[in-house]
Write an enzyme that holds these catalytic residues in place. Structure first.
Site, PDB file in Angstrom:
ATOM      1  N   LYS A   4      55.969  29.052  58.845  1.00  0.00           N
ATOM      2  CA  LYS A   4      54.962  28.001  58.794  1.00  0.00           C
ATOM      3  C   LYS A   4      53.574  28.552  59.073  1.00  0.00           C
ATOM      4  O   LYS A   4      52.603  28.162  58.456  1.00  0.00           O
ATOM      5  CB  LYS A   4      55.324  26.896  59.799  1.00  0.00           C
ATOM      6  CG  LYS A   4      54.381  25.700  59.779  1.00  0.00           C
ATOM      7  CD  LYS A   4      54.478  24.932  58.473  1.00  0.00           C
ATOM      8  CE  LYS A   4      53.430  23.851  58.329  1.00  0.00           C
ATOM      9  NZ  LYS A   4      53.271  23.435  56.943  1.00  0.00           N
TER      10      LYS A   4
ATOM     11  N   HIS B 270      46.539  32.551  25.442  1.00  0.00           N
ATOM     12  CA  HIS B 270      46.081  33.936  25.606  1.00  0.00           C
ATOM     13  C   HIS B 270      47.197  34.833  26.140  1.00  0.00           C
ATOM     14  O   HIS B 270      46.921  35.870  26.743  1.00  0.00           O
ATOM     15  CB  HIS B 270      44.862  33.973  26.525  1.00  0.00           C
ATOM     16  CG  HIS B 270      43.704  33.215  25.947  1.00  0.00           C
ATOM     17  ND1 HIS B 270      43.017  33.649  24.844  1.00  0.00           N
ATOM     18  CD2 HIS B 270      43.161  32.022  26.279  1.00  0.00           C
ATOM     19  CE1 HIS B 270      42.077  32.766  24.528  1.00  0.00           C
ATOM     20  NE2 HIS B 270      42.145  31.769  25.382  1.00  0.00           N
TER      21      HIS B 270
ATOM     22  N   CYS C  36      56.880  33.809  64.386  1.00  0.00           N
ATOM     23  CA  CYS C  36      57.534  33.909  65.694  1.00  0.00           C
ATOM     24  C   CYS C  36      57.026  32.851  66.666  1.00  0.00           C
ATOM     25  O   CYS C  36      55.883  32.415  66.593  1.00  0.00           O
ATOM     26  CB  CYS C  36      57.264  35.272  66.308  1.00  0.00           C
ATOM     27  SG  CYS C  36      57.678  36.628  65.232  1.00  0.00           S
TER      28      CYS C  36
ATOM     29  N   GLU D 136      58.500  27.648  46.502  1.00  0.00           N
ATOM     30  CA  GLU D 136      58.815  27.775  47.925  1.00  0.00           C
ATOM     31  C   GLU D 136      60.177  27.206  48.284  1.00  0.00           C
ATOM     32  O   GLU D 136      60.898  27.786  49.072  1.00  0.00           O
ATOM     33  CB  GLU D 136      57.767  27.004  48.755  1.00  0.00           C
ATOM     34  CG  GLU D 136      56.449  27.688  48.876  1.00  0.00           C
ATOM     35  CD  GLU D 136      55.507  26.889  49.761  1.00  0.00           C
ATOM     36  OE1 GLU D 136      55.078  25.798  49.336  1.00  0.00           O
ATOM     37  OE2 GLU D 136      55.215  27.341  50.869  1.00  0.00           O
TER      38      GLU D 136
ATOM     39  N   GLU E   3      49.253  24.472  42.871  1.00  0.00           N
ATOM     40  CA  GLU E   3      49.899  23.944  44.058  1.00  0.00           C
ATOM     41  C   GLU E   3      51.294  23.404  43.717  1.00  0.00           C
ATOM     42  O   GLU E   3      52.253  23.621  44.462  1.00  0.00           O
ATOM     43  CB  GLU E   3      49.001  22.865  44.688  1.00  0.00           C
ATOM     44  CG  GLU E   3      49.582  22.127  45.877  1.00  0.00           C
ATOM     45  CD  GLU E   3      49.958  23.007  47.058  1.00  0.00           C
ATOM     46  OE1 GLU E   3      49.628  24.207  47.063  1.00  0.00           O
ATOM     47  OE2 GLU E   3      50.627  22.505  47.970  1.00  0.00           O
TER      48      GLU E   3
ATOM     49  N   LYS F  33      54.715  24.784  45.393  1.00  0.00           N
ATOM     50  CA  LYS F  33      55.698  23.922  46.066  1.00  0.00           C
ATOM     51  C   LYS F  33      57.085  24.195  45.515  1.00  0.00           C
ATOM     52  O   LYS F  33      58.036  24.353  46.270  1.00  0.00           O
ATOM     53  CB  LYS F  33      55.386  22.431  45.866  1.00  0.00           C
ATOM     54  CG  LYS F  33      54.243  21.808  46.629  1.00  0.00           C
ATOM     55  CD  LYS F  33      54.386  21.758  48.118  1.00  0.00           C
ATOM     56  CE  LYS F  33      54.023  23.047  48.776  1.00  0.00           C
ATOM     57  NZ  LYS F  33      52.702  23.292  49.195  1.00  0.00           N
TER      58      LYS F  33
ATOM     59  N   TRP G 264      60.568  36.195  63.523  1.00  0.00           N
ATOM     60  CA  TRP G 264      60.481  36.286  62.063  1.00  0.00           C
ATOM     61  C   TRP G 264      60.227  37.760  61.781  1.00  0.00           C
ATOM     62  O   TRP G 264      59.181  38.303  62.132  1.00  0.00           O
ATOM     63  CB  TRP G 264      59.326  35.421  61.587  1.00  0.00           C
ATOM     64  CG  TRP G 264      59.235  35.264  60.103  1.00  0.00           C
ATOM     65  CD1 TRP G 264      60.011  34.475  59.317  1.00  0.00           C
ATOM     66  CD2 TRP G 264      58.307  35.895  59.225  1.00  0.00           C
ATOM     67  NE1 TRP G 264      59.611  34.573  58.006  1.00  0.00           N
ATOM     68  CE2 TRP G 264      58.569  35.442  57.913  1.00  0.00           C
ATOM     69  CE3 TRP G 264      57.259  36.812  59.414  1.00  0.00           C
ATOM     70  CZ2 TRP G 264      57.841  35.869  56.817  1.00  0.00           C
ATOM     71  CZ3 TRP G 264      56.538  37.229  58.303  1.00  0.00           C
ATOM     72  CH2 TRP G 264      56.839  36.755  57.017  1.00  0.00           C
TER      73      TRP G 264
ATOM     74  N   ARG H  99      58.232  26.722  62.407  1.00  0.00           N
ATOM     75  CA  ARG H  99      57.368  27.834  62.019  1.00  0.00           C
ATOM     76  C   ARG H  99      58.135  28.895  61.231  1.00  0.00           C
ATOM     77  O   ARG H  99      57.519  29.780  60.636  1.00  0.00           O
ATOM     78  CB  ARG H  99      56.752  28.462  63.270  1.00  0.00           C
ATOM     79  CG  ARG H  99      55.856  27.499  64.030  1.00  0.00           C
ATOM     80  CD  ARG H  99      55.603  27.997  65.424  1.00  0.00           C
ATOM     81  NE  ARG H  99      54.926  29.275  65.414  1.00  0.00           N
ATOM     82  CZ  ARG H  99      53.616  29.427  65.380  1.00  0.00           C
ATOM     83  NH1 ARG H  99      52.846  28.382  65.368  1.00  0.00           N
ATOM     84  NH2 ARG H  99      53.092  30.618  65.371  1.00  0.00           N
TER      85      ARG H  99
ATOM     86  N   ASN I  12      54.580  38.122  70.134  1.00  0.00           N
ATOM     87  CA  ASN I  12      54.187  37.738  68.770  1.00  0.00           C
ATOM     88  C   ASN I  12      53.036  38.640  68.343  1.00  0.00           C
ATOM     89  O   ASN I  12      52.200  38.994  69.175  1.00  0.00           O
ATOM     90  CB  ASN I  12      53.680  36.301  68.726  1.00  0.00           C
ATOM     91  CG  ASN I  12      54.802  35.293  68.802  1.00  0.00           C
ATOM     92  OD1 ASN I  12      55.970  35.650  68.814  1.00  0.00           O
ATOM     93  ND2 ASN I  12      54.432  34.031  68.869  1.00  0.00           N
ATOM     94  N   GLY I  13      52.955  38.944  67.065  1.00  0.00           N
ATOM     95  CA  GLY I  13      51.856  39.792  66.579  1.00  0.00           C
ATOM     96  C   GLY I  13      52.403  41.152  66.171  1.00  0.00           C
ATOM     97  O   GLY I  13      53.605  41.313  65.941  1.00  0.00           O
TER      98      GLY I  13
HETATM   99  C1  F6R Z   1      52.508  26.529  51.328  1.00  0.00           C
HETATM  100  C2  F6R Z   1      51.996  26.884  52.624  1.00  0.00           C
HETATM  101  C3  F6R Z   1      51.250  28.165  52.759  1.00  0.00           C
HETATM  102  C4  F6R Z   1      50.029  27.944  53.656  1.00  0.00           C
HETATM  103  C5  F6R Z   1      49.336  29.282  53.925  1.00  0.00           C
HETATM  104  C6  F6R Z   1      48.070  29.095  54.750  1.00  0.00           C
HETATM  105  O1  F6R Z   1      53.225  25.330  51.345  1.00  0.00           O
HETATM  106  O2  F6R Z   1      52.180  26.166  53.566  1.00  0.00           O
HETATM  107  O3  F6R Z   1      50.883  28.679  51.526  1.00  0.00           O
HETATM  108  O4  F6R Z   1      49.163  27.051  53.022  1.00  0.00           O
HETATM  109  O5  F6R Z   1      50.216  30.131  54.612  1.00  0.00           O
HETATM  110  O6  F6R Z   1      48.353  28.481  55.952  1.00  0.00           O
HETATM  111  P1  F6R Z   1      47.222  27.750  56.783  1.00  0.00           P
HETATM  112  O7  F6R Z   1      46.755  26.591  55.995  1.00  0.00           O
HETATM  113  O8  F6R Z   1      47.899  27.331  58.061  1.00  0.00           O
HETATM  114  O9  F6R Z   1      46.144  28.744  57.014  1.00  0.00           O
END
Ligand code: F6R
Length: 604
Positions: free
Chosen positions: A599, A503, A2, A487, A480, A484, A75, A27, A99-100
């Site tokens: 985000k 395994h 949010c 996502e 990772e 990616k 969100w 975000r 927010n929260g």
């Molecule tokens: C993946 C991604 C998320 C963040 C995770 C932690 O592309 O962006 O997995 O890495 O939400 O976020 P931060 O680094 O802001 O604590």
């Protein structure tokens, strides 16, 4: 997640609020709304989906002269993404954005319902505005009603509340969710849940602390702490640089950010590489005194960077290192000892689980360090020490350049510790510093390679799943790569250590299973190769990424020959980022704002 904006002043308010919300779009959100108070009258607009829908709804709404307003991108947490659940939430004569999470909202809601209050939404937020109006009936002033409301709230919040009972005013509060207050000397006061919303609109800001709250007009701001003591206003200058927030000709922010990695890694290395040692001027040597263990804690991509670091810290600095997923760490009653340095890694510095883990470690008396991309974020302000990753604003929801700079910082840190603990020869530290200097060139995107990935992507759209496999630091890189792809393509992908496939997971091997194999020349090449051959023998479709030929693959992405596995790591990182992006583009997905993702994850 949010976003919040607020404005008090004379300029056309609709544009200011929606512009601010646009800066927070990255975000992630699923509905948006604004409320404007002018001449004792509220105008309220909400829309589900993207901001364009809100703009359409407000196209005939204009104001001239003084007004007060608040805006929000939501969100969904409590209740579906509907217009009724979108913020601002309204009472009889007041509006709120939040927010929260208000943890005791159900209890408060039951109490208010008994008092005859009617609720319109399923959200936790709506209790705030009704509770405020409930207190307004008996409180001496609207601000008293606001403070009485805050006293009843449990949970995390950033709140802006506007009321016709105090119609040139915004009431604000922060506890656990970020809130920034700004002014510009032109008789305007602004609020944002991130400074991105304020850049260009005001020149100085205050990053509110947890427990702070207050009341603002265009000319005056009163700020209080959690003990109701007045707090002196200490504004700090806000950068004017908005350039980094634009796409600069790239199709997506994610693409721009992948291409930017060369520059941001240079920035990250700047001033930190000596001839034979690493300098982090921001760190006091006492931080490491009495430390025998490092515990790294993070979420998502930042957790993968932490995993890479665990290999490097043990290998280079010979220090016991463990890695924790923050959401697990918080509740597993961890055994913490004072000889442990607790390191959190976060792009945003606001991720709720990581922030809470940091608070736990501090409470347990551990020394703490944050590796973070956002100065003045909650984690940076809380930790004993911080290293900034200098990646600039990352707008693509799928993290790329933040990861690249995190790993660069962690590699440097492992060498700094190795120097301090004398666990690597100076010649080896020098060699690795030389390698670090080559990184900006290593991650520069090769257009021919990008074109190859674009063409190759069409062959990877229809399988039943992906396995990304690798060994050593290429295992977290495989994780990772899989993250990616998941996502942004919404395809099922898993990262695995290559040695683990036999395994169990190898049972999935068939032509519809795509294996993306990370085969670096300089780390366990032969071992990984045999694992990939096992998959190839079972007819999995193999895409190998390696500087060496591999004749058991269906597709081969050739990386450059280089001197060291860490250089190979960074080159393969770029390949994985672009490959995922090209697959997702072919699938027609929203690259920068993938479905269901936010985000900055400020709820647990
Ligand atoms: C993946 C991604 C998320 C963040 C995770 C932690 O592309 O962006 O997995 O890495 O939400 O976020 P931060 O680094 O802001 O604590």
């Amino acid at each position: 997640m949010c976003g919040i904006v607020g404005y008090i002043g004379n300029k056309p308010i609709k544009e200011i609020l929606i512009d601010g919300l646009r800066e927070l779009e990255y975000r992630g959100y699923d509905s948006a709304g604004i409320a404007v108070l002018q001449n004792h009258q509220f105008s309220l607009f909400k829309a589900i989906g993207k901001l364009i829908n809100l703009e359409e709804k407000t196209k005939n709404f204009e104001t001239t002269g003084f007004s007060v307003g608040i805006g929000h991108t939501r969100w969904a947490t409590h209740g579906k993404p509907t217009e009724l659940n979108a913020h601002p939430h309204v009472g009889e004569n007041s509006c709120v954005v939040h927010n929260g999470i208000i943890e005791n909202y159900q209890e408060l809601k039951n109490m208010l319902i008994q008092q005859g209050v009617k609720f319109l939404s399923q959200t936790d937020t709506e209790v705030i505005v009704h509770l405020f109006e409930y207190h307004l009936r008996t409180a001496a002033t609207p601000f008293d009603a606001f403070t009485q409301t805050l006293k009843k709230l449990k949970g995390s919040y950033a709140i802006l509340l506007v009321s016709a009972s105090a119609d040139e005013t915004i009431f604000f509060a922060k506890n656990g969710s970020p809130m920034i207050l700004g002014r510009n000397g032109e008789g305007e006061t602004l609020f944002g849940s991130s400074d991105a919303a304020l850049i260009g609109k005001c020149h100085e800001v205050i990053y509110l602390e947890d427990g702070q709250y207050g009341v603002a007009t265009a000319q005056t701001i009163a700020l209080y702490d959690q003990f109701n003591h007045a707090v002196e206003l200490r504004f700090i200058p806000l950068s004017e640089n908005k350039l980094s927030a634009q796409k600069e000709g790239f199709r997506f922010f994610m693409e721009k950010e992948v291409y930017e990695q060369s520059r941001v890694i240079s920035d990250t290395l700047m001033g930190r590489l000596g001839d034979e040692r690493i300098y982090f001027e921001e760190l006091d040597a006492t931080l490491f005194e009495g430390i025998n263990e490092i515990k790294l804690c993070a979420c998502g991509t930042s957790y993968h960077a932490a995993m890479v670091a665990s290999y490097l810290f043990e290998r280079h600095s010979k220090i016991r290192t463990s890695v924790e997923i923050a959401s697990e760490f918080r509740y597993r009653e961890p055994f913490l000892t004072h000889d442990t340095l607790f390191v959190v890694i976060s792009q945003s510095g606001e991720t709720a689980d990581t922030l809470e883990s940091l608070k736990m470690a501090k409470k347990a008396g551990l020394k703490t360090l944050v590796i973070c991309n956002v100065d003045n974020s909650s984690m940076v302000r809380l930790a004993d020490a911080s290293i900034l990753t200098r990646a600039g604003i990352e707008k693509g929801v799928a993290s790329t350049k933040a990861f690249a700079t995190q790993v660069s910082v962690l590699w440097m840190l492992s060498l700094m510790l190795a120097g301090m603990r004398k666990t690597l020869e100076t010649t080896e530290i020098k060699r690795q510093i030389h390698l670090l200097r080559t990184l900006p060139a290593t991650v520069k995107v090769d257009e021919a390679l990008h074109e190859q990935l674009r063409r190759l992507s069409k062959r990877y759209l229809n399988g039943h799943g992906f396995f990304f496999i690798g060994r050593d630091v290429f295992f977290p890189l495989a994780l990772e790569g899989a993250l990616k792809l998941k996502e942004i393509s919404y395809l099922h992908a898993e990262g695995y250590p290559s040695g683990e496939m036999k395994h169990g997971p190898i049972a999935l091997a068939d032509p519809g299973l795509y294996t993306i194999a990370l085969l670096p020349q300089h780390k366990l090449y032969d071992k990984t190769k045999s694992n990939v051959e096992e998959l190839s023998a079972r007819d999995s479709t193999i895409c190998s990424i390696s500087p060496l030929d591999f004749n058991k693959a269906d597709d081969h992405i050739r990386t450059k020959l280089s001197e060291d596995y860490m250089v190979e790591f960074f080159e393969m990182m770029v390949v994985l980022q672009l490959f995922s992006m090209e697959i997702a583009i072919r699938l027609g997905n929203d690259i920068d704002m993938p479905r269901n993702l936010a985000k900055s994850v400020t709820v647990e």
